[in-house]
Design a protein around this motif. Structure first.
Motif, PDB file in Angstrom:
ATOM      1  N   CYS A  41      34.851  72.794  11.867  1.00  0.00           N
ATOM      2  CA  CYS A  41      36.038  72.412  12.644  1.00  0.00           C
ATOM      3  C   CYS A  41      36.074  70.902  12.853  1.00  0.00           C
ATOM      4  O   CYS A  41      37.102  70.257  12.607  1.00  0.00           O
ATOM      5  CB  CYS A  41      36.023  73.128  14.000  1.00  0.00           C
ATOM      6  SG  CYS A  41      37.245  72.534  15.196  1.00  0.00           S
ATOM      7  N   LEU A  42      34.955  70.337  13.298  1.00  0.00           N
ATOM      8  CA  LEU A  42      34.914  68.893  13.560  1.00  0.00           C
ATOM      9  C   LEU A  42      35.065  68.085  12.274  1.00  0.00           C
ATOM     10  O   LEU A  42      35.616  66.981  12.298  1.00  0.00           O
ATOM     11  CB  LEU A  42      33.620  68.530  14.285  1.00  0.00           C
ATOM     12  CG  LEU A  42      33.477  69.130  15.692  1.00  0.00           C
ATOM     13  CD1 LEU A  42      32.108  68.808  16.277  1.00  0.00           C
ATOM     14  CD2 LEU A  42      34.589  68.679  16.617  1.00  0.00           C
ATOM     15  N   GLN A  66      30.554  74.162  22.826  1.00  0.00           N
ATOM     16  CA  GLN A  66      30.099  72.828  22.410  1.00  0.00           C
ATOM     17  C   GLN A  66      31.165  72.124  21.573  1.00  0.00           C
ATOM     18  O   GLN A  66      31.377  70.920  21.708  1.00  0.00           O
ATOM     19  CB  GLN A  66      28.796  72.935  21.615  1.00  0.00           C
ATOM     20  CG  GLN A  66      27.622  73.427  22.425  1.00  0.00           C
ATOM     21  CD  GLN A  66      26.433  73.780  21.545  1.00  0.00           C
ATOM     22  OE1 GLN A  66      26.588  74.353  20.473  1.00  0.00           O
ATOM     23  NE2 GLN A  66      25.245  73.431  22.009  1.00  0.00           N
ATOM     24  N   THR A  67      31.836  72.888  20.717  1.00  0.00           N
ATOM     25  CA  THR A  67      32.907  72.316  19.890  1.00  0.00           C
ATOM     26  C   THR A  67      34.039  71.813  20.770  1.00  0.00           C
ATOM     27  O   THR A  67      34.536  70.700  20.573  1.00  0.00           O
ATOM     28  CB  THR A  67      33.430  73.358  18.886  1.00  0.00           C
ATOM     29  OG1 THR A  67      32.330  73.825  18.089  1.00  0.00           O
ATOM     30  CG2 THR A  67      34.497  72.769  17.982  1.00  0.00           C
ATOM     31  N   ALA A  68      34.441  72.616  21.754  1.00  0.00           N
ATOM     32  CA  ALA A  68      35.508  72.201  22.675  1.00  0.00           C
ATOM     33  C   ALA A  68      35.121  70.922  23.414  1.00  0.00           C
ATOM     34  O   ALA A  68      35.940  70.006  23.553  1.00  0.00           O
ATOM     35  CB  ALA A  68      35.817  73.322  23.673  1.00  0.00           C
ATOM     36  N   ALA A  69      33.878  70.853  23.861  1.00  0.00           N
ATOM     37  CA  ALA A  69      33.422  69.662  24.580  1.00  0.00           C
ATOM     38  C   ALA A  69      33.475  68.424  23.678  1.00  0.00           C
ATOM     39  O   ALA A  69      33.891  67.345  24.114  1.00  0.00           O
ATOM     40  CB  ALA A  69      32.004  69.874  25.110  1.00  0.00           C
ATOM     41  N   ARG A  70      33.088  68.571  22.423  1.00  0.00           N
ATOM     42  CA  ARG A  70      33.131  67.431  21.488  1.00  0.00           C
ATOM     43  C   ARG A  70      34.574  67.027  21.173  1.00  0.00           C
ATOM     44  O   ARG A  70      34.871  65.840  21.048  1.00  0.00           O
ATOM     45  CB  ARG A  70      32.366  67.756  20.217  1.00  0.00           C
ATOM     46  CG  ARG A  70      30.874  67.823  20.457  1.00  0.00           C
ATOM     47  CD  ARG A  70      30.100  67.870  19.187  1.00  0.00           C
ATOM     48  NE  ARG A  70      28.701  68.101  19.468  1.00  0.00           N
ATOM     49  CZ  ARG A  70      27.768  68.119  18.539  1.00  0.00           C
ATOM     50  NH1 ARG A  70      28.081  67.902  17.272  1.00  0.00           N
ATOM     51  NH2 ARG A  70      26.519  68.333  18.853  1.00  0.00           N
ATOM     52  N   LEU A  71      35.451  68.022  21.044  1.00  0.00           N
ATOM     53  CA  LEU A  71      36.866  67.707  20.814  1.00  0.00           C
ATOM     54  C   LEU A  71      37.430  66.926  21.998  1.00  0.00           C
ATOM     55  O   LEU A  71      38.166  65.959  21.822  1.00  0.00           O
ATOM     56  CB  LEU A  71      37.668  68.991  20.594  1.00  0.00           C
ATOM     57  CG  LEU A  71      37.428  69.721  19.270  1.00  0.00           C
ATOM     58  CD1 LEU A  71      37.977  71.134  19.335  1.00  0.00           C
ATOM     59  CD2 LEU A  71      38.038  68.948  18.106  1.00  0.00           C
ATOM     60  N   ALA A  73      35.803  65.036  24.080  1.00  0.00           N
ATOM     61  CA  ALA A  73      35.158  63.725  24.205  1.00  0.00           C
ATOM     62  C   ALA A  73      35.697  62.703  23.215  1.00  0.00           C
ATOM     63  O   ALA A  73      35.529  61.494  23.421  1.00  0.00           O
ATOM     64  CB  ALA A  73      33.645  63.882  24.022  1.00  0.00           C
ATOM     65  N   ASP A  74      36.358  63.158  22.162  1.00  0.00           N
ATOM     66  CA  ASP A  74      36.882  62.262  21.133  1.00  0.00           C
ATOM     67  C   ASP A  74      38.320  61.877  21.498  1.00  0.00           C
ATOM     68  O   ASP A  74      39.177  62.742  21.625  1.00  0.00           O
ATOM     69  CB  ASP A  74      36.859  62.979  19.785  1.00  0.00           C
ATOM     70  CG  ASP A  74      37.269  62.086  18.618  1.00  0.00           C
ATOM     71  OD1 ASP A  74      38.058  61.130  18.822  1.00  0.00           O
ATOM     72  OD2 ASP A  74      36.826  62.364  17.487  1.00  0.00           O
ATOM     73  N   THR A  77      41.113  63.554  19.522  1.00  0.00           N
ATOM     74  CA  THR A  77      41.361  64.996  19.637  1.00  0.00           C
ATOM     75  C   THR A  77      41.376  65.488  21.076  1.00  0.00           C
ATOM     76  O   THR A  77      41.638  66.666  21.316  1.00  0.00           O
ATOM     77  CB  THR A  77      40.294  65.790  18.858  1.00  0.00           C
ATOM     78  OG1 THR A  77      38.991  65.454  19.379  1.00  0.00           O
ATOM     79  CG2 THR A  77      40.353  65.490  17.369  1.00  0.00           C
ATOM     80  N   GLY A  78      41.124  64.621  22.010  1.00  0.00           N
ATOM     81  CA  GLY A  78      41.019  65.034  23.412  1.00  0.00           C
ATOM     82  C   GLY A  78      42.267  65.667  23.981  1.00  0.00           C
ATOM     83  O   GLY A  78      42.200  66.449  24.927  1.00  0.00           O
ATOM     84  N   HIS A  79      43.412  65.362  23.396  1.00  0.00           N
ATOM     85  CA  HIS A  79      44.692  65.894  23.890  1.00  0.00           C
ATOM     86  C   HIS A  79      45.060  67.247  23.283  1.00  0.00           C
ATOM     87  O   HIS A  79      45.966  67.915  23.770  1.00  0.00           O
ATOM     88  CB  HIS A  79      45.814  64.907  23.545  1.00  0.00           C
ATOM     89  CG  HIS A  79      46.062  64.824  22.068  1.00  0.00           C
ATOM     90  ND1 HIS A  79      45.210  64.125  21.226  1.00  0.00           N
ATOM     91  CD2 HIS A  79      47.011  65.377  21.283  1.00  0.00           C
ATOM     92  CE1 HIS A  79      45.658  64.249  19.974  1.00  0.00           C
ATOM     93  NE2 HIS A  79      46.742  65.004  19.980  1.00  0.00           N
TER      94      HIS A  79
END
Length: 144
Positions: A41-42, A66-71, A73-74, A77-79
């Protein structure tokens, strides 16, 4: 926005579930791209530029929370609206909400619930708030 109603990145390690979600969304006019886990995904998200991302929670390499948290944080992609499609245990809902997940849909789900949730998230993503800020998501909603 691609597709009649938008582009969805569907992330689930179960190929049958990915196909089930894909078919139901494509029948409603969405363009769907799939990934087998959070790492994929990332890797794909910046190329695909989805309007919504759906995540399973239990996946190899990088789970959905963890994927949601990384999205989140970027800044690129945060929005993006993120929905969890999983068993939706209390732990998954609590940890997903803390990671910034916008909506939850419990497996097994009705296809109409899936489409309704994704449509709502796409509409929210494409809406321009008067104050320029995003409102609260629907975290904790069992129906998404």
């Amino acid at each position: 926005m691609s597709g009649a109603y938008g582009r969805v990145l569907v992330v689930d390690d179960n190929k049958v579930i990915r196909q089930l979600i894909r078919v139901n969304l494509e029948l409603e006019g969405f363009e769907v791209v799939t990934a087998a886990d959070g790492v994929e995904c990332l890797d794909l998200v910046h190329e695909v530029r989805p309007d919504v991302i759906t995540l399973d929670v239990v996946m190899p390499r990088l789970d959905g929370v963890q994927t949601a948290a990384r999205l989140r944080a970027d800044p690129r992609t945060g929005h993006l609206p993120v929905a969890v499609i999983s068993a939706c245990t209390p732990y998954e809902v609590d940890s997903g909400s803390a990671a910034g997940v916008d909506a939850f849909l419990a497996k097994p789900f009705e296809p109409s619930e899936l489409v309704r949730m994704v449509r709502r998230l796409v509409d929210r993503e494409n809406a321009v708030p008067l104050d320029g800020r995003r409102g609260a998501g629907t975290a904790g909603s069992a129906a998404g």
